[in-house]
Every structure is written in C-alpha cells, then in structure tokens.
Design an enzyme around this catalytic site. Structure first.
Site, PDB file in Angstrom:
ATOM      1  N   ARG A  53       0.805  -1.224   0.000  1.00 30.18           N
ATOM      2  CA  ARG A  53       0.000   0.000   0.000  1.00 30.18           C
ATOM      3  C   ARG A  53       0.834   1.268   0.000  1.00 30.18           C
ATOM      4  O   ARG A  53       0.581   2.195  -0.763  1.00 30.18           O
ATOM      5  CB  ARG A  53      -0.920   0.048   1.232  1.00 30.18           C
ATOM      6  CG  ARG A  53      -2.198  -0.717   1.077  1.00 30.18           C
ATOM      7  CD  ARG A  53      -2.647  -1.248   2.421  1.00 30.18           C
ATOM      8  NE  ARG A  53      -1.708  -2.298   2.822  1.00 30.18           N
ATOM      9  CZ  ARG A  53      -1.817  -3.564   2.435  1.00 30.18           C
ATOM     10  NH1 ARG A  53      -2.838  -3.937   1.726  1.00 30.18           N
ATOM     11  NH2 ARG A  53      -0.918  -4.455   2.784  1.00 30.18           N
ATOM     12  N   THR A  54       1.795   1.336   0.898  1.00 29.99           N
ATOM     13  CA  THR A  54       2.505   2.608   1.071  1.00 29.99           C
ATOM     14  C   THR A  54       3.262   2.961  -0.212  1.00 29.99           C
ATOM     15  O   THR A  54       3.153   4.070  -0.724  1.00 29.99           O
ATOM     16  CB  THR A  54       3.451   2.526   2.290  1.00 29.99           C
ATOM     17  OG1 THR A  54       2.685   2.097   3.410  1.00 29.99           O
ATOM     18  CG2 THR A  54       4.076   3.870   2.594  1.00 29.99           C
ATOM     19  N   LYS A  81      25.945  -4.665  -2.123  1.00 34.48           N
ATOM     20  CA  LYS A  81      27.414  -4.630  -2.165  1.00 34.48           C
ATOM     21  C   LYS A  81      27.979  -3.993  -0.912  1.00 34.48           C
ATOM     22  O   LYS A  81      29.183  -3.771  -0.805  1.00 34.48           O
ATOM     23  CB  LYS A  81      27.882  -3.809  -3.380  1.00 34.48           C
ATOM     24  CG  LYS A  81      27.445  -4.360  -4.715  1.00 34.48           C
ATOM     25  CD  LYS A  81      28.008  -3.465  -5.817  1.00 34.48           C
ATOM     26  CE  LYS A  81      27.429  -3.806  -7.169  1.00 34.48           C
ATOM     27  NZ  LYS A  81      27.765  -2.760  -8.165  1.00 34.48           N
ATOM     28  N   ARG A 102      11.419   3.583   3.735  1.00 37.09           N
ATOM     29  CA  ARG A 102      11.009   2.623   4.774  1.00 37.09           C
ATOM     30  C   ARG A 102      12.223   1.782   5.118  1.00 37.09           C
ATOM     31  O   ARG A 102      12.908   1.280   4.217  1.00 37.09           O
ATOM     32  CB  ARG A 102       9.875   1.730   4.274  1.00 37.09           C
ATOM     33  CG  ARG A 102       9.618   0.571   5.227  1.00 37.09           C
ATOM     34  CD  ARG A 102       8.385  -0.219   4.868  1.00 37.09           C
ATOM     35  NE  ARG A 102       7.183   0.555   5.124  1.00 37.09           N
ATOM     36  CZ  ARG A 102       5.948   0.091   4.939  1.00 37.09           C
ATOM     37  NH1 ARG A 102       5.774  -1.129   4.471  1.00 37.09           N
ATOM     38  NH2 ARG A 102       4.904   0.844   5.199  1.00 37.09           N
ATOM     39  N   HIS A 130       5.210   5.866  11.718  1.00 35.06           N
ATOM     40  CA  HIS A 130       4.738   5.717  10.342  1.00 35.06           C
ATOM     41  C   HIS A 130       3.762   6.871  10.101  1.00 35.06           C
ATOM     42  O   HIS A 130       2.551   6.677  10.037  1.00 35.06           O
ATOM     43  CB  HIS A 130       4.052   4.353  10.198  1.00 35.06           C
ATOM     44  CG  HIS A 130       3.744   3.923   8.800  1.00 35.06           C
ATOM     45  ND1 HIS A 130       3.834   4.754   7.702  1.00 35.06           N
ATOM     46  CD2 HIS A 130       3.320   2.727   8.314  1.00 35.06           C
ATOM     47  CE1 HIS A 130       3.477   4.074   6.610  1.00 35.06           C
ATOM     48  NE2 HIS A 130       3.161   2.850   6.959  1.00 35.06           N
TER      49      HIS A 130
HETATM   50  C1  NCD Z   1       1.895  -1.231   8.265  1.00 36.11           C
HETATM   51  C2  NCD Z   1       3.376  -1.025   8.470  1.00 36.11           C
HETATM   52  O1  NCD Z   1       4.164  -1.183   7.540  1.00 36.11           O
HETATM   53  O2  NCD Z   1       3.712  -0.630   9.578  1.00 36.11           O
HETATM   54  N1  NCD Z   1       1.567  -1.393   6.929  1.00 36.11           N
HETATM   55  C3  NCD Z   1       1.174  -0.300   6.193  1.00 36.11           C
HETATM   56  O3  NCD Z   1       1.958   0.553   5.880  1.00 36.11           O
HETATM   57  N2  NCD Z   1      -0.124  -0.199   5.864  1.00 36.11           N
HETATM   58  C4  NCD Z   1       1.296  -2.251   9.150  1.00 36.11           C
HETATM   59  C5  NCD Z   1       1.863  -3.632   9.186  1.00 36.11           C
HETATM   60  O4  NCD Z   1       2.812  -3.965   8.472  1.00 36.11           O
HETATM   61  O5  NCD Z   1       1.326  -4.424   9.970  1.00 36.11           O
END
Ligand code: NCD
Length: 300
Positions: A53-54, A81, A102, A130
C-alpha cells in the site's frame, strides 16, 4: 515543514491543513480529474522492507499530480554490495525531488534527513513511527466517524511493535477528549514511554487483554509484527490471540480500521459488514499522500 519524519514534528494545525487538502484531492480523484502541479518533479521510493500500500499509493499519488517516480528495489541495488544508507541518500537526493523511505531501523528516516538535500518522508522506521499512515488513519476517522475530538477508540493486537499504533496514539493525544482502550496480550502491551506521555497529558486510557469494547467509535486492529520478534517461540505463543468475527461486530455502530496487511486478525466474513472500513482506509492513502506531496513540494 521540510521533512515528515515523526508525528511529533508536526502540529495539530499542520495535521488539519493536510486533512483539508486531502479532501480536495479526494474530490479530484472522484471527479476523475487530473492535476499537473507536480509536473517535472521526481519522487524516489527507497524501501528496505516489504510494502504494498505505502509504496503503490505514493506512486499513484505522485502520478495523479503529474509527477514521476523512481524505485529502488531491495534486490539488485548497491545495498547488496555494502553501500551505506547515508551514501545511498546522498546519491538519490541528487536524482530526485523528494524521497520516501522505509527501513527496519528506528531512526533511519531521521538519519536520512540529515544527509538529504531534498525532503524525506518516513514510510516506517522499525517499530517507531509511520506518520503518513497516521495521517490517512486520521482522515479515515474524520470521513467515516465525522469527528476526531471526543471519540473513543480501541487499539487491538500488537501494541508493542506496531509503529502505526505508536504514531496514531501520539497524534490522537493532540485532539480533545479522546478516550483510548489498549487491548493486547501482556507480552505486547503499549511501550511505557508512550503511556507516560499520555499520563503527562492527562489522557484517559485503559489496558485490557480480552475483547471487551463497549460504546467505542473505532476499533483499530493490527497484525502481530512477526518480523520484529527476537524470539520466534514468543511469536508462536501470541500469534492468533485475537480474531474479530461477525458476532463481535453485528448490530454495533463502531467502524473497524486496520492498516493492513491482515493476516488472521479479522475474519473475512466481517468484510461485508458496514462497520468494515479497512479497504476504504487504504484507498484514502492516495488523497492523503497527494496532499502531503503537495505541501512538501509546492513552492520549493
Ligand atoms: C503497516 C506497516 O508497515 O507498519 N503497513 C502499512 O503501511 N499499511 C502495518 C503492518 O505492516 O502491519
């Protein structure tokens, strides 16, 4: 606002501005209109952990505003590397106008922002924060409950490692009279420092281990964060502790949210109930991220 690293860096006023802008973006999407306010701008996605999703909603958001996207994939980059995060950021900030990152390490996005010449957006740093998920969660609450002030919300699942919970609890503490219930196995309780922060702000909260939630407005369900456990035996002990079923929900008014991915916390038969808002929530990620990109990039 130069970067978006933590909910702690932004004020309630900034939050409300983003939510207001997101509504305009949602209207644009619903009316099937396009915009070119970010034409010629490039977003770089740097994902060192899995994402559906993100990553895709940032990509969609950028493209809906006329911008372009480049992606670094885990396999096949110079990270393999042994290139450091700092060197990667120095290079990629020379290629792009904004970076979404991320990373499994807490503080990675903050570190990146110290070496980047372009805005950094934290798309999750370990169990820490997040913030863009939180903004879309707040947007979902406004759109589906109609208000954020005066709500009662129950958080369920992995409150220890869940970064979406940590970000959202902090953000809700900026609103008026929000009551929170934290339901988790005792091994996965909300970290002490977050509870201390709530106590210092005189925010009412309860902790429980059973599925007991009366007269709530929102049930926020989370996945047990398997990848964060040092001890897999402990994961095996707590996995599958809770499963929300039809009987927990039918006839009730609260909405159910989940940042997704769902593993086995919500029975598929709940999906068709009017309470289930998690797919709507994931859709809201696009207008909210459009608003964030506009605010960080316009005028730069
Ligand atoms: C979440 C995350 O990455 O923290 N996912 C997201 O971005 N919707 C939640 C998760 O991974 O459980």
């Amino acid at each position: 606002m130069k970067h978006l690293i933590s909910m702690r860096d932004i004020s309630k006023k900034d939050i409300l501005e983003i939510l207001e802008e997101a509504k305009k973006m949602e209207n644009l999407i619903n009316e099937k209109k396009t915009s070119d306010i970010l034409k010629g701008r490039i977003l770089a996605n740097l994902f060192f952990e899995p994402s559906t999703r993100t990553r895709l909603s940032f990509e969609t958001a950028m493209k809906r505003l006329g911008g372009e996207v480049i992606n670094m994939i885990d396999k096949g980059s110079s990270i393999e590397k042994g290139e450091s995060l700092i060197d990667t950021i120095r290079v990629v900030s020379g290629y792009s106008d904004i970076i979404v990152i991320r990373h499994p390490n807490e503080g990675a996005a903050r570190l990146a922002s110290e070496y980047s010449s372009v805005p950094i957006i934290n798309a999750g740093d370990g169990s820490n924060q997040h913030p863009t998920q939180t903004l879309l969660d707040l947007y979902t609450i406004i759109r589906e409950v109609g208000k954020i002030d005066n709500i009662k919300i129950a958080f369920l699942g992995d409150l220890k490692y869940g970064r979406t919970v940590h970000s959202l609890v902090y953000a809700l503490s900026l609103f008026k009279n929000v009551k929170m219930i934290f339901i988790s196995p005792k091994e996965l309780k909300l970290p002490e420092e977050i509870k201390e922060d709530l106590k210092n702000k005189n925010i009412e909260f309860e902790e429980k281990e059973n599925l007991d939630f009366d007269d709530i407005d929102v049930l926020y369900v989370t996945r047990i964060q398997k990848e964060r456990f040092a001890d897999m035996n402990e994961y095996e002990r707590v996995k599958g502790t809770y499963m929300i079923k039809k009987e927990h929900v039918e006839g009730k008014d609260f909405i159910i949210m989940h940042p997704l991915p769902r593993v086995n916390e919500i029975d598929y038969e709940v999906d068709n109930l009017k309470n289930a808002k998690y797919f709507k929530q994931s859709f809201y990620g696009v207008p909210v991220r459009m608003a964030i990109l506009k605010l960080l990039l316009e005028g730069r």
